[in-house]
Design a protein around this motif. Structure first.
Motif, PDB file in Angstrom:
ATOM      1  N   PHE A 119       0.870  -1.177   0.000  1.00 53.65           N
ATOM      2  CA  PHE A 119       0.000   0.000   0.000  1.00 53.65           C
ATOM      3  C   PHE A 119       0.907   1.226   0.000  1.00 53.65           C
ATOM      4  CE2 PHE A 119      -2.886   3.112   1.974  1.00 53.65           C
ATOM      5  CZ  PHE A 119      -4.037   2.883   1.247  1.00 53.65           C
TER       6      PHE A 119
ATOM      7  N   HIS B 115      -7.409  -2.894  -1.727  1.00 53.55           N
ATOM      8  CA  HIS B 115      -7.407  -1.422  -1.686  1.00 53.55           C
ATOM      9  C   HIS B 115      -8.226  -0.900  -2.852  1.00 53.55           C
ATOM     10  CE1 HIS B 115      -6.282   2.723  -1.952  1.00 53.55           C
ATOM     11  NE2 HIS B 115      -5.604   2.539  -3.078  1.00 53.55           N
TER      12      HIS B 115
ATOM     13  N   SER C  79      -9.500   1.402  -5.750  1.00 58.57           N
ATOM     14  CA  SER C  79      -8.820   2.419  -6.545  1.00 58.57           C
ATOM     15  C   SER C  79      -9.391   3.797  -6.252  1.00 58.57           C
ATOM     16  CB  SER C  79      -8.977   2.115  -8.039  1.00 58.57           C
ATOM     17  OG  SER C  79      -8.334   0.903  -8.357  1.00 58.57           O
TER      18      SER C  79
ATOM     19  N   TYR D 137      -9.303   5.480  -3.646  1.00 61.03           N
ATOM     20  CA  TYR D 137      -9.716   5.683  -2.261  1.00 61.03           C
ATOM     21  C   TYR D 137      -8.453   5.894  -1.429  1.00 61.03           C
ATOM     22  CZ  TYR D 137     -14.629   4.474  -2.968  1.00 61.03           C
ATOM     23  OH  TYR D 137     -15.954   4.467  -3.352  1.00 61.03           O
TER      24      TYR D 137
ATOM     25  N   ASN E 116      -5.924   6.162   1.443  1.00 60.78           N
ATOM     26  CA  ASN E 116      -5.711   5.631   2.802  1.00 60.78           C
ATOM     27  C   ASN E 116      -6.832   4.701   3.255  1.00 60.78           C
ATOM     28  OD1 ASN E 116      -3.372   7.226   3.010  1.00 60.78           O
ATOM     29  ND2 ASN E 116      -4.590   8.964   3.756  1.00 60.78           N
ATOM     30  N   LYS E 117      -7.446   3.996   2.306  1.00 62.94           N
ATOM     31  CA  LYS E 117      -8.566   3.132   2.685  1.00 62.94           C
ATOM     32  C   LYS E 117      -8.339   1.711   2.166  1.00 62.94           C
ATOM     33  CE  LYS E 117     -11.784   7.006   2.635  1.00 62.94           C
ATOM     34  NZ  LYS E 117     -10.714   7.991   2.368  1.00 62.94           N
ATOM     35  N   ILE E 118      -8.784   0.738   2.968  1.00 66.47           N
ATOM     36  CA  ILE E 118      -8.712  -0.670   2.595  1.00 66.47           C
ATOM     37  C   ILE E 118     -10.070  -1.306   2.848  1.00 66.47           C
ATOM     38  CG2 ILE E 118      -6.244  -0.908   3.027  1.00 66.47           C
ATOM     39  CD1 ILE E 118      -6.932  -2.210   5.705  1.00 66.47           C
TER      40      ILE E 118
ATOM     41  N   ASN F  20     -10.247   3.392   7.233  1.00 68.03           N
ATOM     42  CA  ASN F  20      -9.233   4.407   6.955  1.00 68.03           C
ATOM     43  C   ASN F  20      -8.035   4.089   7.846  1.00 68.03           C
ATOM     44  OD1 ASN F  20      -7.600   6.808   6.972  1.00 68.03           O
ATOM     45  ND2 ASN F  20      -9.357   7.955   6.208  1.00 68.03           N
TER      46      ASN F  20
ATOM     47  N   GLN G 171     -10.882  -5.570  -7.484  1.00 64.89           N
ATOM     48  CA  GLN G 171     -11.251  -4.267  -8.009  1.00 64.89           C
ATOM     49  C   GLN G 171     -11.672  -4.386  -9.463  1.00 64.89           C
ATOM     50  OE1 GLN G 171     -11.223  -0.909  -6.615  1.00 64.89           O
ATOM     51  NE2 GLN G 171     -12.285  -0.591  -8.547  1.00 64.89           N
TER      52      GLN G 171
END
Length: 893
Positions: A109, A150, A152, A154, A156-158, A171, A193
């Motif tokens: 990440f 993760h 796309s 976004y 700092n987001k998983i 976050n 994704q």
């Protein structure tokens, strides 16, 4: 454990391509090429997608790899509770430790790495500093993490998927839960994704595929796969809106996302669950992997939208039963696996591997119905024989199958199963219950094969036509099952061994019985070395007897195995017999002395082994292992003192080799990308690469070869006539003798009155070389002395060395210091030929003085010991290189 075997050293493993860990695909910006990374147990392989050629093999892990991930620069692996980052596809650069349980999910990440263990503990690491940035803990009873992604765009987001069926969006910068998705009533297996922003595809254990918009928490569409859980999801990005999903049965489904329907099916794409499925960006190419030990590259250009197989790398899906070297060059190994396939593995490169296919009674019908649905599939191959003499003309391999009376033929050149099924007509009229072919052999001419069966019959067939050519005995060769058969190199004698403890010798052509030899125990199997006519017979009492085919007598008897003997092989010169047993030992017996030379233990019992016709490799196959392991013969490239082992010898366990050779000579590509051009240091040639090597001065031969014969050369080159003085000598400035032209300084100041007593030492003042050598007594600086001596010519070197003696203006201390200087030069192993020449001249000139001075004798003895050890090291390198060159010459003839 090093030293477990004196003869065999682990080289590398063959036949490994993939396992249950999903593959990873990365793009190399510098090479402008895609690479695929697959896991093979304790290491991972890197292949280029253009040819599926192997690029590199990573260093071995302490245990099997459980998960993998890649970014633009590194490959991340999870092994137990430790995470490693590899650069250049093979070297460990970073290590991340902190998990208490095994890691099963990884996600690079940006500058961070996210890892999840089986206890659903999420850790976020800084990749470069290896520091822990954040830790999150989940309860497996309420949210057991099973997927990680993760989204796309976004920041700092998983997105986390769980076994309970729900998803959570986090976050990781603020460590806050942003949203919880209720799920679809089934455990989530994979989250991928989609090409569209805010859209992800979720695969469930029930076979349902959900295309979901995570921004509005709305389901776009639902699709259902009838083949069970979803194991992998991929999207095409070259134009058509197509999604591919993998299943646990090995099928791949292609879905049209615009019309929301099934577009095509790719049945039996793999033999087991499809664990890895990736599309190459902007290309109609799909790469898949599975636990069936195969990598496949598909191109989606069919009229129905499905893909066709473009390239493939595959090995055995089940462990091999029997392996044998094929041919006289020792480069190909035939392997018969428990998956009923016959394959050929190359010891040189994977591109030469061959897959001869799966055994079937009706091959044409199997192609139409598919390999999995083949009703006429033959059982696994238990024994086979091959011959290269006529392999270009007809079938050259004959196999017998477990529990089956029919022997099958195979064609090595065409890489397919032959057209003949060798079966006697007697079984059409008699009951054949429980009859099976147990052993088979092919004559050295390649025209006939002999098949031994459990009923006691031994039949001869013509390989070209498959016609029956007779049987041994009337009506049977033995009254019990025949477990071994062999034919000598001249097609004169056939020998059969059975469970009735009998070895029978027959005339090959007339089928007449020549001799019967009774053994102490039933025969288990036989191996014949045709060049020496030595027959090795393994018995049920765990002993091995060696029979001479000429005299038909037992000449050697070996005992020591504690369990059933699985296989045997002779060395090319028939001096060694290598045996393996279910007691996990491999023993090497010396036939001339009848003693045990080598014995070592293995982690898994060896089921089959074979030795190369050139004697360079021993290949082994093991229980519950799909690979083939190569062991190099250390006696070919180094001196090995072989002594008989005592009867009380306790063998040691040897480490199994990895998929990469210890010194791999294959050309590996550099798949690492430097982050900046400043990180590439300028090349600077070192003075000496390694302390183990010996460096020469690279000076002309005339500077050191003639030092010990300088007096003879001067005498030979003495002019016959004296030089003539010119009538008018030209004006010149006085110079100092030497290689460099230096003018002599003028003497200034008043001259002091000289004494009438003449001091011989004052007539010859100390030279610059002697002053440097004198200074080394207080502060050793031998490198400066060596550089000064290198710059002098042969005559100047001779003069300097002669002037070291007391009668030449020197002293015993200077001579002692010069011996220390020579000792330093031999120790550093630089300017080796110059040091030898200087030593020879010094001993020639000052040998008498050295014998009279105890200090010089002591220094000379130390110099002798150093010189001998250095020369012995150099001689070993010479012998090793000469042996390797001679072997390569003989191997290429």
């Amino acid at each position: 454990m090093p030293g477990a075997s004196q003869i065999f050293v682990g080289f590398r493993a063959l036949g490994y391509y993939s396992n249950h860990v999903p593959l990873q695909v990365r793009y190399h910006q510098k090479h402008q090429e895609h690479y695929v990374i697959t896991c093979v147990g304790k290491a991972f392989h890197t292949y280029n997608c253009s040819k599926l050629g192997i690029v590199s093999v990573s260093d071995s892990h302490p245990d099997t790899i459980t998960c993998m991930a890649v970014d633009a620069y590194l490959v991340f692996t999870g092994c137990r509770n430790v995470i490693r980052a590899f650069e250049r596809g093979r070297q460990v650069k970073h290590t991340y430790e902190g998990h208490q349980k095994d890691v099963h999910l990884l996600l690079p990440f940006s500058n961070h790495l996210i890892s999840v263990d089986v206890d659903s503990v999420v850790k976020i690491w800084d990749i470069q500093s290896e520091e822990l940035y954040l830790e999150m803990t989940f309860d497996n009873r309420t949210f057991e993490i099973s997927a990680l992604m993760h989204p796309s765009s976004y920041l700092n987001k998983i997105l986390l998927g769980s076994r309970q069926g729900s998803m959570q969006l986090w976050n990781i910068r603020t460590n806050k839960l942003l949203h919880t998705f209720d799920g679809w009533g089934s455990p989530i297996t994979v989250v991928e994704q989609a090409p569209a922003v805010d859209v992800v595809a979720v695969g469930t254990e029930s076979g349902q595929i959900v295309v979901h918009n995570i921004k509005f928490d709305e389901t776009v569409m639902k699709l259902y796969q009838d083949w069970g859980p979803i194991t992998a999801i991929g999207f095409r990005t070259d134009g058509p809106p197509v999604m591919a999903t993998g299943s646990t049965v090995g099928h791949i489904a292609l879905w049209d996302l615009e019309e929301r329907r099934l577009l095509a099916q790719m049945r039996e794409a793999h033999g087991t669950a499809v664990t890895g499925l990736k599309f190459l960006p902007s290309e109609p190419m799909m790469i898949t992997s599975a636990a069936d030990n195969s990598i496949k590259e598909w191109v989606l250009d069919q009229s129905d939208g499905s893909g066709r197989l473009l390239r493939m790398r595959c090995g055995h899906r089940a462990p091999p039963n029997r392996i044998r070297f094929h041919g006289n060059n020792g480069q190909n190994i035939l392997s018969a696996g428990q998956d009923s396939t016959l394959q050929s593995f190359s010891t040189v490169h994977d591109r030469h591997n061959k897959n001869l296919g799966q055994a079937s009674m009706k091959r044409q019908q199997a192609k139409k119905k598919g390999i999995k649905n083949d009703e006429h599939k033959l059982p696994s191959i238990m024994d086979f024989a091959s011959e290269t003499t006529r392999q270009s003309d007809w079938d050259s391999i004959v196999c017998c199958h477990r529990g089956h009376k029919v022997a099958s033929t195979w064609n090595y050149q065409k890489c397919t199963m032959g057209k003949h099924k060798l079966e006697h007509d007697r079984w059409k009229t008699q009951s054949d219950m429980g009859v099976e072919a147990l052993a088979v052999t092919i004559t050295s001419c390649g025209n006939f094969c002999v098949v031994a069966q459990s009923s006691g019959h031994v039949d001869v067939y013509n390989i070209q036509s498959g016609i029956y050519r007779g049987s041994y005995g009337s009506p049977k060769a033995h009254n019990t099952s025949v477990r071994g058969v062999a034919v000598d190199g001249l097609n004169q004698v056939t020998v059969t061994g059975a469970a009735d403890c009998m070895l029978k010798f027959w005339k090959f052509k007339s089928k007449q019985l020549l001799h019967t030899l009774e053994l102490d125990s039933p025969v288990s199997q036989m191996v014949l070395h045709r060049e020496s006519n030595m027959l090795a017979v393994a018995c049920d009492d765990f002993t091995v007897v060696v029979v001479d085919m000429e005299t038909r007598r037992v000449v050697r008897r070996f005992s020591g195995h504690q369990n059933r003997i699985t296989d045997m092989t002779f060395s090319p010169d028939a001096r060694w017999l290598v045996t393996s047993s279910m007691d996990c030992t491999v023993r090497t017996w010396d036939l001339p002395t009848g003693s045990l030379l080598d014995c070592f233990l293995l982690d898994a019992a060896c089921t089959s082994l074979t030795m190369s016709p050139t004697g360079d490799f021993l290949a082994t196959a093991h229980v519950d292992d799909v690979g083939i392991y190569l062991w190099s013969n250390a006696t070919l490239y180094s001196h090995v003192s072989l002594r008989p082992l005592p009867s009380t010898y306790q063998p040691l366990t040897i480490v199994m080799p990895g998929t990469r050779a210890p010194s791999d000579d294959e050309e590996e590509e550099d798949i690492a990308e430097p982050e900046s051009a400043n990180e590439i240091p300028a090349f600077k040639s070192p003075d000496q690469i390694s302390a183990e090597l010996i460096t020469l001065s690279l000076l002309p031969d005339s500077r050191w070869k003639s030092l010990t014969n300088l007096e003879l050369i001067k005498k030979r080159n003495k002019p016959k006539e004296p030089p003539k003085v010119p009538k008018a000598a030209p004006f010149f400035l006085p110079t100092i003798p030497g290689l460099e032209i230096k003018f002599a300084p003028e003497e200034e100041g008043p001259k002091e009155p000289s004494s009438k007593i003449i001091n011989l030492s004052s007539l010859q003042p100390q030279s610059e070389f002697q002053r440097l050598l004198q200074g080394c007594m207080d502060k050793p600086d031998y490198d400066t002395v060596r550089n000064k001596l290198r710059d002098l010519g042969p005559s100047a070197v001779d003069m300097e060395i002669r002037s070291l003696a007391p009668e030449g203006g020197g002293s015993v201390e200077l001579m002692e210091e010069f011996l220390k200087f020579l000792h330093h030069v031999f120790t550093t192993r630089q300017d080796f030929e110059l040091a030898q020449a200087w030593t020879g001249l010094f001993l020639k000139v000052h040998g008498r003085v050295i014998t009279t001075e105890p200090l010089l004798q002591q220094q000379a003895q130390q110099l002798l010991n150093t010189q001998e050890s250095t020369w012995q090291h150099l001689q070993e390198k010479f012998n090793q290189s000469i042996c390797l060159i001679n072997y390569l010459k003989s191997a290429t003839l």
